[in-house]
Scaffold this active site. Structure first.
Site, mmCIF file in Angstrom:
data_model
loop_
_atom_site.group_PDB
_atom_site.id
_atom_site.type_symbol
_atom_site.label_atom_id
_atom_site.label_comp_id
_atom_site.label_asym_id
_atom_site.label_seq_id
_atom_site.Cartn_x
_atom_site.Cartn_y
_atom_site.Cartn_z
ATOM 1 N N ASP A 4 -0.072 4.987 0.991
ATOM 2 C CA ASP A 4 -0.272 5.958 2.075
ATOM 3 C C ASP A 4 -0.184 5.277 3.434
ATOM 4 O O ASP A 4 -0.980 4.397 3.748
ATOM 5 C CB ASP A 4 -1.654 6.615 1.929
ATOM 6 N N ASP A 19 0.872 -1.149 0.000
ATOM 7 C CA ASP A 19 0.000 0.000 0.000
ATOM 8 C C ASP A 19 0.930 1.225 0.000
ATOM 9 O O ASP A 19 2.098 1.122 0.356
ATOM 10 C CB ASP A 19 -0.861 -0.050 1.270
ATOM 11 N N GLY A 75 -7.478 3.816 3.782
ATOM 12 C CA GLY A 75 -7.603 2.767 2.767
ATOM 13 C C GLY A 75 -8.816 2.894 1.877
ATOM 14 O O GLY A 75 -8.859 2.305 0.791
HETATM 15 C C1 G6P Z 1 -5.418 5.967 0.165
HETATM 16 C C2 G6P Z 1 -5.704 6.553 1.522
HETATM 17 C C3 G6P Z 1 -7.112 7.060 1.634
HETATM 18 C C4 G6P Z 1 -7.489 7.889 0.427
HETATM 19 C C5 G6P Z 1 -7.375 7.031 -0.827
HETATM 20 C C6 G6P Z 1 -7.766 7.779 -2.087
HETATM 21 O O1 G6P Z 1 -5.535 4.637 0.155
HETATM 22 O O2 G6P Z 1 -5.478 5.614 2.545
HETATM 23 O O3 G6P Z 1 -7.207 7.830 2.812
HETATM 24 O O4 G6P Z 1 -8.816 8.372 0.544
HETATM 25 O O5 G6P Z 1 -6.059 6.574 -0.946
HETATM 26 O O6 G6P Z 1 -6.812 8.754 -2.376
HETATM 27 P P1 G6P Z 1 -6.954 9.850 -3.495
HETATM 28 O O7 G6P Z 1 -5.562 10.408 -3.564
HETATM 29 O O8 G6P Z 1 -7.363 9.190 -4.760
HETATM 30 O O9 G6P Z 1 -7.973 10.815 -3.038
HETATM 31 MG MG MG Z 2 -2.676 3.109 3.609
#
Ligand code: G6P
Ligand code: MG
Length: 219
Positions: A10, A8, A45
């Site tokens: 973030d 993953d 996530g």
């Molecule tokens: C990640 C984070 C989420 C976030 C998602 C979408 O997995 O954990 O908190 O909302 O990605 O991210 P984006 O950059 O597409 O908004």
């Molecule tokens: Mg994450």
């Protein structure tokens, strides 16, 4: 036999969960309510759309589809402002070393992120070249906890889920890994991620070889 790792982004490779959350808090406050720490864990996530659906539910708020889309755009603008200055040094501790060591072991390396900004962020922190496959929020139709993002990566790597270790900092991501038949390593808090096979505070606290040895020992 472990043949690949899927990471993953973030919260595993880069320290962005607090930035996603800060941007979502701005969204919530613009609607007249706030978000708390335990909601922060629940949001991790989830893709952008699923996050906003969840937040509106917490705030008992209904929006038109136009307002919904505008808020997703607004949240992303705030998030991109906050990440604009990220550079290679902003990778979480031990990440570059861990990815290099995994490459040296000839493991296949994939990214499985819900974020539509994943490629941009990977480029900013100079990690793109480690990856054999990158699956991000632009290629998926289902949010974690659905395993789709990891399954797409696995197909491209031509491996079986059981030969892949997924590294995740979110409860939703660990559930996705388990439901998809992957091996799972939690990155973060042991209590929050207790469903994972093993949990480390960060990639700095372990090594690819140690992770593989632990799974061989378990089976
Ligand atoms: C990640 C984070 C989420 C976030 C998602 C979408 O997995 O954990 O908190 O909302 O990605 O991210 P984006 O950059 O597409 O908004
Ligand atoms: Mg994450």
């Amino acid at each position: 036999m472990i043949r690949g790792f899927i990471f993953d982004l973030d919260g595993v490779l880069v320290d962005t969960p607090n930035l996603h959350f800060a941007a979502w808090r701005k969204v919530a406050r613009s609607l007249g309510f706030d978000l708390n720490e335990s909601q922060y864990e629940e949001l991790k996530g989830l893709n952008r759309e699923a996050s906003l659906i969840q937040i509106l539910d917490w705030g008992n708020t209904k929006l038109s589809s136009q307002e919904f889309n505008d808020l997703m755009v607004q949240k992303n603008e705030w998030y991109l402002e906050m990440t604009a200055t990220m550079i290679s040094d902003d990778a979480l501790p031990g990440v570059h070393e861990f990815l290099k060591a995994a490459k040296d072991l000839k493991l296949k390396i994939g990214l499985g992120s819900a974020s539509q900004n994943a490629r941009k962020i990977l480029d900013q922190v100079k990690m793109t070249n480690y990856f054999d496959v990158i699956i991000d929020g632009t290629q998926t139709t289902k949010s974690k906890p659905d395993p789709q993002v990891f399954e797409l990566g696995t197909k491209k790597l031509n491996l079986r889920p059981s030969s892949i270790v997924v590294f995740e900092d979110s409860k939703a991501g660990i559930k996705a890994a388990i439901d998809g038949g992957f091996k799972s390593v939690g990155i973060g808090d042991r209590k929050t991620l207790n469903a994972a096979s093993m949990v480390y505070k960060g990639l700095y606290a372990t090594s690819p070889l140690k992770v593989i040895e632990q799974f061989n020992f378990k089976s």
